[in-house]
Design an enzyme around this catalytic site. Structure first.
Site: not given
Ligand code: IPE
Ligand code: IPE
Ligand code: MG
Length: 231
Positions: A17, A65
């Site tokens: 993340d 997502n």
């Molecule tokens: C979790 O991250 C999913 C992945 C790393 C693929 P998110 O960024 O989607 O999670 P939330 O929304 O902060 O819980």
């Molecule tokens: C995790 O990084 C990757 C996926 C969920 C695919 P994020 O895209 O959630 O990054 P933040 O949390 O917005 O910084």
């Molecule tokens: Mg995230």
């Protein structure tokens, strides 16, 4: 901590993340963060393998997502495809068995076919498994498992029956979850398999998560006393 004192988890799960925030800090579009995030995967998986970890799970795309802008979703799938193509040589050379957890029906056809082909080509490698969660959510996984049992005319089920129908039926439960970016939640990540996992949270954003950060997580894990309900 000396290498000999490390207690190496059998199975480590990474909630990768913070890609978006990493890019934002640099005044770049979110997709740039995903690019850089994909770049560190090889290093982290390789370092796990060198330390003696047997299974690595990666959260690449959750069932939730899909709520992101289409452009970002498309780019993530594109990147995953590129990543797998680039990684194929290493998967075969290092005998890494690829497992994909998640519903591949909804993802782009070319990515789905790449996944299926690599799963087939690596399926007999017994030493090390890489489980990538794509279009994955724990709740959807458990509902799917139950529906498969209903299709098999089960009228009551045991934990073992459910486990057999999970995407992860051939790998052990997760011992250590590492989540980057400061968030302290599971976000639907292998909730069944994490029932007794140790949870490690770090403020480091995923594109900055390198070998040294992994070492810190494993050192922390080494100091945990796992009781599994005992004393
Ligand atoms: C979790 O991250 C999913 C992945 C790393 C693929 P998110 O960024 O989607 O999670 P939330 O929304 O902060 O819980
Ligand atoms: C995790 O990084 C990757 C996926 C969920 C695919 P994020 O895209 O959630 O990054 P933040 O949390 O917005 O910084
Ligand atoms: Mg995230």
């Amino acid at each position: 901590m000396a290498e000999s004192e490390l207690v190496v988890p059998r199975h480590v799960g990474f909630i990768m993340d913070g890609n978006g925030r990493w890019a934002k800090k640099r005044g770049m579009p979110r997709n740039y963060g995903h690019d850089k995030g994909a770049d560190v995967i090889e290093e982290v998986v390789g370092a796990c393998r060198d330390l003696g970890v047997k299974t690595v799970s990666l959260y690449a795309f959750s069932t939730e997502n899909w709520s992101r802008p289409k452009d970002e979703v498309d780019k993530i799938f594109e990147l995953l495809h590129k990543f797998l193509k680039r990684y194929t040589h290493k998967l075969i050379r290092d005998k890494i068995r690829l497992i994909i957890s998640g519903d591949l029906e909804a993802i782009p056809e070319d990515l789905k076919n790449e996944c299926l082909s690599l799963i087939e080509r690596t399926k007999d490698f017994p030493e090390f498994s890489l489980n990538i969660a794509i279009n994955y959510g724990s709740r959807a996984e458990i509902v799917r498992a139950v529906n498969r049992l209903i299709d098999g005319h089960f009228t009551s089920v045991t934990e073992k029956d459910i486990e057999r129908e999970l995407y992860t039926s051939t790998i052990p439960d997760i011992d250590l979850v590492v989540r980057t970016s400061g968030e302290q939640r599971l976000s639907n990540f292998f909730m069944w398999q994490c029932a007794y996992a140790e949870l490690y949270f770090t403020d480091v954003l995923w594109p900055d998560f390198h070998k040294e950060e992994l070492k810190k997580a494993i050192e922390w894990f080494s100091g945990r006393k796992r009781r599994f309900g005992g004393i």
